[in-house]
Design a protein around this motif. Structure first.
Motif, PDB file in Angstrom:
ATOM      1  N   CYS A  52       0.819  -1.756  -0.129  1.00 38.76           N
ATOM      2  CA  CYS A  52       0.075  -2.864  -0.742  1.00 38.76           C
ATOM      3  C   CYS A  52      -0.499  -2.476  -2.098  1.00 38.76           C
ATOM      4  CB  CYS A  52      -1.065  -3.317   0.163  1.00 38.76           C
ATOM      5  SG  CYS A  52      -2.025  -4.653  -0.557  1.00 38.76           S
ATOM      6  N   PRO A  53      -0.110  -3.183  -3.145  1.00 40.65           N
ATOM      7  CA  PRO A  53      -0.601  -2.848  -4.483  1.00 40.65           C
ATOM      8  C   PRO A  53      -2.068  -3.201  -4.676  1.00 40.65           C
ATOM      9  CG  PRO A  53       0.806  -4.784  -4.571  1.00 40.65           C
ATOM     10  CD  PRO A  53       0.858  -4.279  -3.159  1.00 40.65           C
ATOM     11  N   ILE A  54      -2.615  -3.987  -3.779  1.00 39.51           N
ATOM     12  CA  ILE A  54      -4.013  -4.390  -3.916  1.00 39.51           C
ATOM     13  C   ILE A  54      -4.893  -3.489  -3.060  1.00 39.51           C
ATOM     14  CG2 ILE A  54      -5.589  -6.373  -3.678  1.00 39.51           C
ATOM     15  CD1 ILE A  54      -3.547  -6.867  -5.742  1.00 39.51           C
ATOM     16  N   LEU A  94      -5.111  -3.609   0.173  1.00 43.51           N
ATOM     17  CA  LEU A  94      -5.658  -4.353   1.299  1.00 43.51           C
ATOM     18  C   LEU A  94      -5.272  -3.638   2.587  1.00 43.51           C
ATOM     19  CD1 LEU A  94      -4.668  -7.892   0.049  1.00 43.51           C
ATOM     20  CD2 LEU A  94      -6.966  -6.941   0.146  1.00 43.51           C
ATOM     21  N   MET A 148      -5.448  -7.659   8.513  1.00 44.56           N
ATOM     22  CA  MET A 148      -5.459  -9.089   8.162  1.00 44.56           C
ATOM     23  C   MET A 148      -4.495  -9.847   9.060  1.00 44.56           C
ATOM     24  SD  MET A 148      -5.790  -9.317   4.038  1.00 44.56           S
ATOM     25  CE  MET A 148      -4.054  -9.152   3.809  1.00 44.56           C
ATOM     26  N   CYS A 151      -5.041 -11.191  -1.759  1.00 50.67           N
ATOM     27  CA  CYS A 151      -3.613 -10.917  -1.536  1.00 50.67           C
ATOM     28  C   CYS A 151      -2.795 -11.709  -2.539  1.00 50.67           C
ATOM     29  CB  CYS A 151      -3.246 -11.323  -0.105  1.00 50.67           C
ATOM     30  SG  CYS A 151      -1.482 -11.360   0.198  1.00 50.67           S
ATOM     31  N   ILE A 152      -1.885 -11.029  -3.220  1.00 53.14           N
ATOM     32  CA  ILE A 152      -1.062 -11.720  -4.218  1.00 53.14           C
ATOM     33  C   ILE A 152       0.265 -12.181  -3.623  1.00 53.14           C
ATOM     34  CG2 ILE A 152      -2.110 -10.535  -6.178  1.00 53.14           C
ATOM     35  CD1 ILE A 152       0.356  -8.689  -6.186  1.00 53.14           C
ATOM     36  N   GLU A 153       0.419 -12.018  -2.352  1.00 49.94           N
ATOM     37  CA  GLU A 153       1.618 -12.459  -1.648  1.00 49.94           C
ATOM     38  C   GLU A 153       2.886 -11.846  -2.225  1.00 49.94           C
ATOM     39  OE1 GLU A 153       1.594 -16.693  -1.106  1.00 49.94           O
ATOM     40  OE2 GLU A 153      -0.500 -16.711  -0.498  1.00 49.94           O
ATOM     41  N   CYS A 154       2.767 -10.593  -2.595  1.00 57.16           N
ATOM     42  CA  CYS A 154       3.906  -9.938  -3.218  1.00 57.16           C
ATOM     43  C   CYS A 154       4.986  -9.597  -2.199  1.00 57.16           C
ATOM     44  CB  CYS A 154       3.457  -8.666  -3.922  1.00 57.16           C
ATOM     45  SG  CYS A 154       2.792  -7.431  -2.784  1.00 57.16           S
ATOM     46  N   GLY A 155       4.610  -9.482  -0.940  1.00 58.12           N
ATOM     47  CA  GLY A 155       5.617  -9.232   0.084  1.00 58.12           C
ATOM     48  C   GLY A 155       5.919  -7.768   0.338  1.00 58.12           C
ATOM     49  N   CYS A 156       5.260  -6.866  -0.373  1.00 53.15           N
ATOM     50  CA  CYS A 156       5.544  -5.437  -0.167  1.00 53.15           C
ATOM     51  C   CYS A 156       5.301  -5.029   1.280  1.00 53.15           C
ATOM     52  CB  CYS A 156       4.646  -4.593  -1.061  1.00 53.15           C
ATOM     53  SG  CYS A 156       5.080  -4.705  -2.785  1.00 53.15           S
ATOM     54  N   CYS A 157       4.208  -5.546   1.844  1.00 53.84           N
ATOM     55  CA  CYS A 157       3.851  -5.145   3.197  1.00 53.84           C
ATOM     56  C   CYS A 157       4.942  -5.547   4.181  1.00 53.84           C
ATOM     57  CB  CYS A 157       2.514  -5.765   3.587  1.00 53.84           C
ATOM     58  SG  CYS A 157       2.407  -7.530   3.262  1.00 53.84           S
ATOM     59  N   VAL A 208       3.455 -11.872   5.267  1.00 51.68           N
ATOM     60  CA  VAL A 208       2.990 -12.779   4.221  1.00 51.68           C
ATOM     61  C   VAL A 208       2.894 -14.211   4.740  1.00 51.68           C
ATOM     62  CG1 VAL A 208       3.351 -13.542   1.870  1.00 51.68           C
ATOM     63  CG2 VAL A 208       4.071 -11.277   2.557  1.00 51.68           C
ATOM     64  N   TYR A 215      -0.324 -14.651   6.194  1.00 53.34           N
ATOM     65  CA  TYR A 215      -1.413 -14.766   5.215  1.00 53.34           C
ATOM     66  C   TYR A 215      -1.416 -16.154   4.587  1.00 53.34           C
ATOM     67  CZ  TYR A 215      -0.870  -9.745   5.642  1.00 53.34           C
ATOM     68  OH  TYR A 215      -0.722  -8.487   6.131  1.00 53.34           O
TER      69      TYR A 215
HETATM   70  S1  SF4 Z   1       1.543  -9.515   0.295  1.00 49.14           S
HETATM   71 FE1  SF4 Z   1       1.053  -7.728   1.495  1.00 49.14          FE
HETATM   72  S2  SF4 Z   1       1.367  -6.052   0.076  1.00 49.14           S
HETATM   73 FE2  SF4 Z   1       1.240  -7.884  -1.159  1.00 49.14          FE
HETATM   74  S3  SF4 Z   1      -0.898  -8.056  -1.714  1.00 49.14           S
HETATM   75 FE3  SF4 Z   1      -0.651  -9.233   0.136  1.00 49.14          FE
HETATM   76  S4  SF4 Z   1      -1.149  -7.797   1.741  1.00 49.14           S
HETATM   77 FE4  SF4 Z   1      -0.790  -6.584  -0.054  1.00 49.14          FE
END
Ligand code: SF4
Ligand code: SF4
Lengths: 768, 325
Positions: A384-386, A388, A393, A413-419, A430, A433
């Motif tokens: 997670c780049p943030i 979190l 969550m 959460c920027i909803e980047c999808g990395c997680c 995501v 979230y």
């Molecule tokens: S989508 Fe997942 S990795 Fe991206 S910011 Fe949200 S929690 Fe972190």
């Protein structure tokens, strides 16, 4: 370009399989104009545009066909010449999958542009002032081309000193290559746009962040920017989500955008290269944003490539230009695979924020599969780049403990999808979230609605109770009054109550007024105003009034308690007059409370005087401010011998307001005229009301005129009349303004009333 | 829930992959162990794995869950192997079966199965066995190193031996030459521990585990053991001895790191590991059992959620002086 900039980097993130080379083999192709363009009115964040053309109109390329509506909004332009064939909801490419109003243009194939652009092309951008540039960028309909679609002119008016402009050329999503090719092929236009932006926001420096896998773009931009010391091309590591605004800022500056803050808080403005180019074309060539570069790619597309396509082009048209499908696509996405969304069909148009159309072959994307339980391995959190805690969550989002999810900073959460991309249990994190966020938003909305509903319900109960009581009292007094009030019979007869709110109100207003007029003419004494609910009371009031010497009053509506009390007080006195105000409707409990107070005050005053009259005014939703005027009016009136009361009431009709107002005016005017024709004093009733939802402004004007006219009329006569108007208004939001406005008229009415000896009554109308 | 929304890229990692990495990492330790103690080790492992998988399948079936994804995930396999490694190689077969039963049922499935267990299942099974069958559970066989032609060495483990001898008023320097002791820790055991360390390194490299727990654990143990050792080297064994004796390495890399039952925030993990290291030393030195890893892990499993709550990381854009509580 200056020295090497030190890079900072961001935490987390992933190395992905980029697959960009699929679409970078061919230069950007200019796509031909399709037979039909579908232009959604809402392609930007903010209010949808308002169409200014009609079906059947011929439009030219670059012509504004819909205007911005409000501040955060943008116009829409015709992308080619042709005939507007429809203005209707069409499916649009949006994550919600919903339809939205679109203007459909059937192209005539001539692709004829406006003879003269809607503004001047600028040879020398430095000769333009910032406001002109912002205005033109706005008129050109330029929104962020990177995805969010925020109107760009807003970022050009930061209202805060900006130190650095950042151009986000990272383009970190797999598959997408439109910015990359644009930077490689149109570097000069991008640099031109950057210079315009720097000039506009008075920033001294620009950093262009590009991932190190885009060597052509880097070379082209470096060459184009070589002459401008302010602009520096910074090569950043290729790592998803490098192109996230927050991540790029962190990489380039080491700063973090505050949670729930904006880059501007750091003195930064971030723009996409495509946006910079659009700004350039808008200023230098006076071209509105009618086309953009779109990547058409994926294994299901025969020849993936980039097109410079007219906005509104159906996706299928571009896919066909790219050789069509090799295989029926398994999925069709807009945007990249990490943050894009699935589309139901390829007939949707591309919009300003469409950077990529991705049609994938079976097996290219993750299969639909059942997730395993979370094993709390922490892989998501490392990615997670943030920073979190995605698994926690997820845990709460899944358990519907949204408050806990929120306290884990869900909204950061920027909803980047990395997680989700690294989760060994293949949990679509995501999605959880997004769902949780939506739930939280709708919960908040529900709560607001529920509060409003509860208030409405309580107000309604209060009103019903008041009405009941009024009827009781009215009945008790009716007989006595009736005898004396034959003359008054007419007015009473006139009544027409309207049961239902809005539409009824207009009618309701009329009747009372009409009745008031009739009464005024027939009698010397007063004229009542009745309102729908209030027949009886009115009749009674009239009768009472006649039995007395003093002038009349107006009764009103629903009001009741107050009215009843006022009447009682008045009767106890010699002078007779009564005023009743009615309060109408009322949707809220508070106003009624206010009424009571007012009335109490009126009663007291009346009693202190001989010739007392009470005026009660009632207003439904009226605000406290409305009260004061009334109170003042009453006081003034009392200072006089003659009695009068003014009351106004106004309720508000919810939706029909404008109509209502209109109606109310005439009657009022007529009432005044009639009153003037008599010697005796009569009252002018004004009532008005209704403003409603639409615009407060209308109300006021409506209110004022009648009032003004009433005042004028009153002055011209000996016998004074006062008209009080009160206009309340239905809509809460508009309320304060309205009330404020009502003051003046009232004040004027008071002044007029004082100048006269005679009494007047004001009637009111309630509506409901 | 299906993947109706982004991200859409295929995901390469899987639970099975994670668990298989763990097994690969265990391999060197198992090999050394088997070389030292004979094939009993392997028989125990096979028996434990079979029992665990059988119980897993039976429970999944009873609960109406899909068998395949869960059996393939190898998590029951890991539980079986870890438990087998903790039980003496010559323990009777039913010890293993009972242990596996407790591990899988009481340690895992009563809580809802994979992902829901607050305690490390293998350690639950082990502790139940240790408390119920102390004789069988502490009867370590003689070592028969393949390369060592001398006679069998004593069956006592180093930790045991040190504890007993210290209670007999002998000093550490006096017992240095005793058979259970090897170069720097327990004879033979030190090599097994080194092999586990190697496997741990592999998992760190593969990012199957994060560094915080093992490093925290070893550091926690070092801090407390070092302090006492410095205070009186004759009565308190050195940190090095503790590192390579008993189940320290197995615990640090394979047991405490069980993701499901450990703390998950980075700082939480470190504290979690650190606490286990200290507590293990305390139990070893002053407690009634020769080794303390299992108890320490279980105790800290209880604390894990609390550690996570109070040791959340500072997120992007949050003020540095005010981490989220
Ligand atoms: S989508 Fe997942 S990795 Fe991206 S910011 Fe949200 S929690 Fe972190
Ligand atoms: S990556 Fe998946 S399994 Fe691992 S902790 Fe996160 S959500 Fe759980």
């Amino acid at each position: 370009m200056s020295l090497m900039t030190r890079l900072f980097g961001f935490r987390g993130g992933l190395h992905l399989d980029y697959r960009k080379e699929m679409s970078t083999g061919t230069p950007i192709q200019i796509a031909p104009v399709p037979p039909q363009l579908i232009l959604p009115l809402s392609q930007h964040a903010g209010n949808p545009a308002k169409p200014r053309v009609k079906v059947g109109d011929r439009v030219l390329r670059g012509q504004t066909i819909a205007d911005a509506d409000g501040f955060v909004s943008l116009p829409v332009h015709a992308g080619t010449s042709g005939i507007v064939s429809a203005i209707e909801p069409r499916p649009i490419p949006h994550a919600s999958g919903l339809s939205a109003p679109c203007i459909v243009i059937d192209a005539d194939g001539k692709d004829e542009a406006l003879a003269t652009p809607e503004w001047e092309p600028a040879e020398d951008i430095n000769a333009l002032d910032a406001q002109t540039i912002r205005d033109r960028v706005r008129r050109a309909g330029v929104s962020g081309l990177g995805g969010a679609g925020f109107p760009s002119f807003i970022k050009l008016a930061p209202g805060h000193p900006v130190e650095t402009l950042i151009i986000n050329g990272a383009e970190c999503e797999p598959y997408i290559s439109c910015d990359q090719l644009l930077m490689a092929e149109r570097a000069d236009e991008i640099i031109g746009g950057i210079q315009v932006i720097l000039h506009t926001i008075r920033a001294g420096r620009c950093l262009i962040g590009i991932e190190d896998n885009k060597s052509w773009a880097i070379a082209a931009l470096k060459a184009a920017a070589a002459a401008d010391q302010r602009i520096e091309v910074v090569v950043v590591p290729t790592r998803y989500p490098q192109g996230g605004e927050k991540q790029l800022i962190q990489t380039l500056t080491g700063l973090e955008v505050p949670s729930r803050g904006l880059p501007l808080d750091l003195g930064l403005v971030v723009q996409n290269p495509g946006t910079a180019r659009a700004v350039w074309r808008a200023i230098r060539h006076a071209e509105p944003l009618t086309s953009r570069v779109v990547t058409v790619t994926g294994s299901a597309v025969s020849h993936p490539q980039n097109f410079d396509a007219r906005i509104g082009t159906p996706m299928r048209f571009l896919i066909d230009l790219a050789g069509g499908y090799t295989t029926p696509p398994d999925r069709l996405l807009m945007g990249g695979p990490m943050m894009g969304f699935a589309l139901p069909t390829d007939t949707l148009p591309i919009v300003k924020s469409t950077n990529c159309i991705l049609a994938t072959a079976p097996g290219e994307l993750r299969p639909d599969e059942d997730a395993m339980p979370c094993i709390r391995c922490g892989a998501c959190q490392d990615a997670c780049p943030i920073n979190l805690l995605p698994q926690q969550m997820y845990w709460h989002a899944r358990g519907k403990e949204y408050d806990k999810a929120q306290s884990l900073n869900l909204f950061d959460c920027i909803e980047c999808g990395c997680c989700a991309q690294v989760c060994p249990s293949h949990i679509p994190l995501v999605q959880y979230y997004r769902h949780a966020k939506t739930e939280i938003w709708s919960e908040q909305q529900e709560k607001r609605k529920a509060d409003a509903a509860r208030e409405r319900h309580e107000a309604r109960l209060a009103r019903i109770e008041r009405e009941e009581r009024a009827k009781e009292e009215a009945r008790a007094r009716k007989k006595a009054l009736l005898a004396a009030s034959q003359a008054a019979a007419k007015p009473a007869a006139a009544t027409a109550p309207s049961p239902v709110e809005a539409s009824a109100s207009a009618v309701g207003n009329d009747d009372p007024v009409a009745r008031a007029i009739a009464a005024a003419k027939a009698k010397k004494a007063a004229a009542p105003a009745a309102d729908s609910t209030s027949d009886d009371p009115v009749a009674r009031a009239i009768a009472a009034a006649k039995a007395k010497k003093a002038a009349a009053t107006s009764g009103t509506a629903e009001t009741d308690d107050p009215v009843a009390r006022a009447i009682a007080a008045a009767k106890a006195k010699k002078a007779a007059a009564n005023a009743d105000a009615a309060a109408t409707n009322t949707k809220r409990a508070k106003p009624s409370a206010a009424d009571d107070e007012r009335i109490a005050a009126a009663v007291a005053a009346a009693q202190a005087r001989k010739a007392a009259k009470a005026a009660a005014a009632a207003q439904p939703q009226a605000t406290t401010e409305a009260d004061d005027p009334v109170a003042r009016a009453i006081a003034a009136a009392q200072a006089r011998k003659a009695a009068q009361s003014a009351d106004a009431s106004v309720p508000a009709a919810p939706q029909s307001s404008s109509a209502t107002t209109g109606d109310a005016d005439d009657p009022v005017a007529r009432a005044i005229a009639a009153a003037q024709a008599r010697k005796a004093a009569k009252a002018a009733a004004v009532a008005s009301e209704s403003p409603s939802a639409p615009t407060p402004a209308t109300n006021n004007t409506a209110d004022e005129d009648p009032v003004a006219r009433a005042v004028a009329a009153a002055k011209a006569k000996k016998a004074a009349k006062a008209a009080a108007a009160v206009a309340p208004e239905p809509v809460p939001a508009a309320a304060s303004e309205t009330s404020a406005q009502t003051d003046d008229p009232v004040a004027r009415a008071i002044a007029a009333a004082k100048a006269r000896k005679a009494a007047r009554a004001a009637g009111e109308t309630p509506t409901e | 829930m299906k993947t109706l929304s982004s991200p859409f890229l295929p995901v390469t990692a899987s639970v099975g992959q994670v668990m298989r990495d763990v097994l690969i990492a265990l391999a060197p330790g198992v090999v050394v162990y088997a070389l030292l103690f004979g094939p009993g080790v392997l028989i125990n492992i096979v028996l434990a794995v079979l029992t665990c998988e059988l119980i897993e399948a039976a429970v999944l079936k009873l609960r109406g869950r899909a068998l395949k994804p869960f059996l393939l995930d190898s998590s029951a396999l890991v539980t079986g192997v870890l438990l087998a490694l903790a039980v003496p190689p010559t323990a009777p077969w039913w010890i293993i079966v009972v242990g596996c039963g407790f591990a899988m049922l009481l340690g895992k499935h009563v809580y809802g199965g994979l992902g829901y267990n607050p305690f490390n299942p293998a350690m639950v099974g082990f502790v139940v066995l240790l408390i119920s069958f102390p004789v069988q559970m502490t009867a370590w066989p003689s070592m028969h190193p393949l390369w060592d032609t001398t006679d069998a060495v004593s069956g006592a483990t180093a930790l045991d031996h040190v504890k007993t001898q210290l209670s007999l008023e002998r000093t550490l320097s006096e017992i240095r030459g005793d058979t259970p002791l090897g170069l720097f820790a327990g004879r033979g055991w030190e090599w097994i521990a080194l092999a586990y360390l190697l496997g741990g390194g592999y998992m760190l490299w593969r990012r199957t585990i994060r560094w915080q727990i093992p490093v925290g654990l070893l550091l926690g143990m070092t801090v407390i053991a070092g302090a006492f050792w410095a205070y009186d080297g004759d009565r308190y064994a050195s940190p090095l001895f503790h590192w390579f004796s008993g189940a320290t390495m197995l615990g640090a890399f394979f047991i405490a790191t069980d993701p499901v039952s450990a703390a998950t925030t980075p700082r939480g993990r470190f504290v979690f590991g650190f606490g286990i290291g200290m507590l293990t030393y305390v139990i070893r030195t002053w407690g009634g059992y020769p080794d303390g890893i299992a108890f320490a892990v279980l105790l800290f499993n209880i604390c894990a959620p609390t550690l996570d709550r109070y040791l959340q990381p500072r997120i992007y854009g949050q003020r540095r002086d005010k981490p989220q509580a």
